[in-house]
Design an enzyme around this catalytic site. Structure first.
Site, PDB file in Angstrom:
ATOM      1  N   CYS A 155     -16.278   9.389  19.110  1.00  0.00           N
ATOM      2  CA  CYS A 155     -16.536   8.306  18.167  1.00  0.00           C
ATOM      3  C   CYS A 155     -15.276   7.813  17.457  1.00  0.00           C
ATOM      4  O   CYS A 155     -15.349   6.888  16.648  1.00  0.00           O
ATOM      5  CB  CYS A 155     -17.587   8.736  17.154  1.00  0.00           C
ATOM      6  SG  CYS A 155     -19.153   9.186  17.931  1.00  0.00           S
ATOM      7  N   HIS A 295     -15.939   6.645   7.880  1.00  0.00           N
ATOM      8  CA  HIS A 295     -16.697   6.869   9.119  1.00  0.00           C
ATOM      9  C   HIS A 295     -18.190   6.840   8.800  1.00  0.00           C
ATOM     10  O   HIS A 295     -18.958   6.232   9.531  1.00  0.00           O
ATOM     11  CB  HIS A 295     -16.280   8.201   9.726  1.00  0.00           C
ATOM     12  CG  HIS A 295     -16.806   8.444  11.094  1.00  0.00           C
ATOM     13  ND1 HIS A 295     -16.603   7.570  12.142  1.00  0.00           N
ATOM     14  CD2 HIS A 295     -17.543   9.473  11.611  1.00  0.00           C
ATOM     15  CE1 HIS A 295     -17.183   8.048  13.241  1.00  0.00           C
ATOM     16  NE2 HIS A 295     -17.774   9.191  12.936  1.00  0.00           N
ATOM     17  N   GLU A 306     -16.713  14.317   4.891  1.00  0.00           N
ATOM     18  CA  GLU A 306     -15.759  13.219   4.762  1.00  0.00           C
ATOM     19  C   GLU A 306     -15.520  12.869   3.295  1.00  0.00           C
ATOM     20  O   GLU A 306     -14.377  12.619   2.876  1.00  0.00           O
ATOM     21  CB  GLU A 306     -16.251  11.991   5.520  1.00  0.00           C
ATOM     22  CG  GLU A 306     -15.256  10.835   5.444  1.00  0.00           C
ATOM     23  CD  GLU A 306     -15.693   9.589   6.198  1.00  0.00           C
ATOM     24  OE1 GLU A 306     -14.844   8.700   6.407  1.00  0.00           O
ATOM     25  OE2 GLU A 306     -16.885   9.488   6.572  1.00  0.00           O
ATOM     26  N   LYS A 324     -22.137   1.383   8.777  1.00  0.00           N
ATOM     27  CA  LYS A 324     -23.165   1.866   9.701  1.00  0.00           C
ATOM     28  C   LYS A 324     -24.586   1.672   9.178  1.00  0.00           C
ATOM     29  O   LYS A 324     -25.544   1.776   9.944  1.00  0.00           O
ATOM     30  CB  LYS A 324     -22.897   3.323  10.057  1.00  0.00           C
ATOM     31  CG  LYS A 324     -21.662   3.498  10.945  1.00  0.00           C
ATOM     32  CD  LYS A 324     -21.472   4.951  11.368  1.00  0.00           C
ATOM     33  CE  LYS A 324     -20.313   5.110  12.336  1.00  0.00           C
ATOM     34  NZ  LYS A 324     -19.001   4.995  11.699  1.00  0.00           N
ATOM     35  N   HIS A 329     -24.621   3.344  14.541  1.00  0.00           N
ATOM     36  CA  HIS A 329     -23.421   4.044  15.018  1.00  0.00           C
ATOM     37  C   HIS A 329     -23.140   3.620  16.461  1.00  0.00           C
ATOM     38  O   HIS A 329     -23.873   3.978  17.375  1.00  0.00           O
ATOM     39  CB  HIS A 329     -23.628   5.553  14.929  1.00  0.00           C
ATOM     40  CG  HIS A 329     -22.368   6.355  15.093  1.00  0.00           C
ATOM     41  ND1 HIS A 329     -21.173   5.810  15.518  1.00  0.00           N
ATOM     42  CD2 HIS A 329     -22.113   7.684  14.891  1.00  0.00           C
ATOM     43  CE1 HIS A 329     -20.257   6.747  15.576  1.00  0.00           C
ATOM     44  NE2 HIS A 329     -20.802   7.890  15.180  1.00  0.00           N
ATOM     45  N   PHE A 388     -16.900  13.801  18.000  1.00  0.00           N
ATOM     46  CA  PHE A 388     -17.209  15.102  18.578  1.00  0.00           C
ATOM     47  C   PHE A 388     -15.937  15.675  19.219  1.00  0.00           C
ATOM     48  O   PHE A 388     -15.094  14.946  19.731  1.00  0.00           O
ATOM     49  CB  PHE A 388     -18.296  14.974  19.645  1.00  0.00           C
ATOM     50  CG  PHE A 388     -19.700  14.921  19.094  1.00  0.00           C
ATOM     51  CD1 PHE A 388     -19.947  14.873  17.743  1.00  0.00           C
ATOM     52  CD2 PHE A 388     -20.790  14.910  19.971  1.00  0.00           C
ATOM     53  CE1 PHE A 388     -21.254  14.828  17.245  1.00  0.00           C
ATOM     54  CE2 PHE A 388     -22.094  14.869  19.490  1.00  0.00           C
ATOM     55  CZ  PHE A 388     -22.324  14.825  18.131  1.00  0.00           C
TER      56      PHE A 388
END
Length: 400
Positions: A155, A295, A306, A324, A329, A388
């Site tokens: 991502c 993010h 985060e 988002k 996403h 990931f």
């Protein structure tokens, strides 16, 4: 960044996507093609019609991931005031980030083989499915015969692509680079897999409230598709032709958690390092960063990790947002889409609100922009992307 092109759930152009984000218009819907799966929510680029924009003859030979990138790329080139006739092809590169590439084609043809036999598989299955074809087809479409690269950092892919493109420009290998991200994996196998992993929101009775970054009741992300592509040039190259500049990619930082396959490092130390590297690269201070495009996935672990990392690295003063809540996403495209929104925020001097955020998690001690866009004087902003595998990519964008 002299050109921006976007195709997202918010709209098939940059202007429509930006307006949807400013309006806080959530795009998640109950997707009929996912009926029977544990989670049926998706955010598609629903108004994007590849046949109409690319022509049916071209569209049928391309996976949707590539279709999205081609259209975003064409918009970016036009926005930059260029055409492929204007440049020296060998000095133009392409770097596109994607997590899964043409997996939609692969699933479709695999199902066809199981149901109809192996002789029914399309001879274009492999070239449509290969991850590098997103970049390769964009290079062909734009007559860019310099380096053509596909990068994959989950991502963080779209942000990584921008960082790699910047190095091609700084090294003198290219005069122009088309860079960004694209993803089109809103397909049953991927949705089922993310659902099994517990990553998706199960708020099926309330699709528009499913993606809620930083909210105390967040329960996962909404899977989405989209693309953002930039025309990037060295400053002197852009100035020589009198180009408008949306923003400068002044800093880039990358790191790896070197830990769990899917779970972010709870301390966020590698993410913090990427942020610090990017700021050092840009020669900006903590005080200079007044806005962070986070993010912000709407997952329980990512958002709090985060937030703590931002607070520890930058303090509580930056205005923070996540797009988002509107777009869902978009996986490998997310970093590029969010970099585009960050560039537009700098250009328009306004920070979009975080759609879906109703009750901020008390563990998230940040100034999250809510309810409506916030006008803000800013010269520098930071865009976070994490993926990931512990992949971290951070961009610092500036107005000059």
């Amino acid at each position: 960044m002299t050109g921006i092109g976007m195709v997202t759930p918010g709209g098939p152009t940059t202007a429509e996507t930006w307006q949807a984000i400013l309006d806080g218009r959530a795009t998640a819907v109950a997707d009929g093609s996912m009926t029977g799966l544990p989670v049926e929510l998706t955010s598609r680029a629903a108004t994007f019609d590849a046949d109409a924009v690319l022509g049916r003859r071209t569209a049928w030979r391309l996976d949707r991931c590539t279709q999205l990138a081609l259209v975003a790329g064409r918009e970016a080139v036009a926005d930059a005031g260029l055409t492929p006739l204007d440049w020296n092809g060998p000095r133009v590169g392409v770097v596109i980030g994607t997590a899964l590439g043409g997996i939609g084609t692969w699933e479709k043809e695999h199902r066809k083989m199981l149901e109809q036999g192996s002789d029914r598989i399309s001879p274009l299955t492999v070239p449509m499915s290969l991850t590098n074809m997103v970049a390769a087809q964009l290079a062909t479409d734009s007559k860019a015969s310099g380096p053509s690269l596909a990068v994959s950092t989950a991502c963080a892919s779209g942000a990584t692509a921008i960082g790699v493109a910047r190095e091609l420009l700084r090294s003198g290998v290219c005069d122009v680079v088309l860079a960004g991200g694209s993803e089109a994996c809103v397909i049953p196998s991927v949705v089922a897999a993310f659902s099994k992993a517990g990553a998706l929101s199960k708020r099926v009775a309330d699709p528009t409230g499913a993606s809620r970054p930083f909210d105390v009741d967040r329960d996962g992300f909404v899977i989405a598709e989209g693309s953002a592509v930039f025309v990037m040039e060295r400053a002197e190259h852009a100035m020589a032709r009198g180009a408008r500049v949306h923003a400068y990619v002044s800093g880039y930082g990358a790191s790896s958690d070197a830990g769990h396959e899917t779970r972010p490092d709870p301390e966020g130390r590698a993410a913090e390092r990427a942020m610090l590297i990017a700021m050092d690269d840009a020669a900006v201070s903590v005080a200079d960063i007044v806005h962070v495009n986070a993010h912000g996935t709407s997952t329980p672990l990512n958002d709090v990790t985060e937030a703590r990392t931002i607070r520890r690295t930058l303090g509580a003063h930056p205005a923070v947002t996540s797009v988002k809540g509107v777009t869902g996403h978009t996986l490998g495209a997310a970093g590029a889409i969010e970099a585009a929104v960050t560039a537009l925020s700098l250009s328009h001097q306004v920070v979009p609100a975080t759609a879906g955020l109703i009750h901020q998690d008390p563990e998230i001690e940040l100034d999250i922009v809510v309810d409506k866009p916030r006008p803000l004087r800013m010269e520098a902003a930071l865009s976070n992307s994490f993926g990931f595998g512990g992949q971290n990519a951070v961009l610092v964008l500036t107005r000059s």
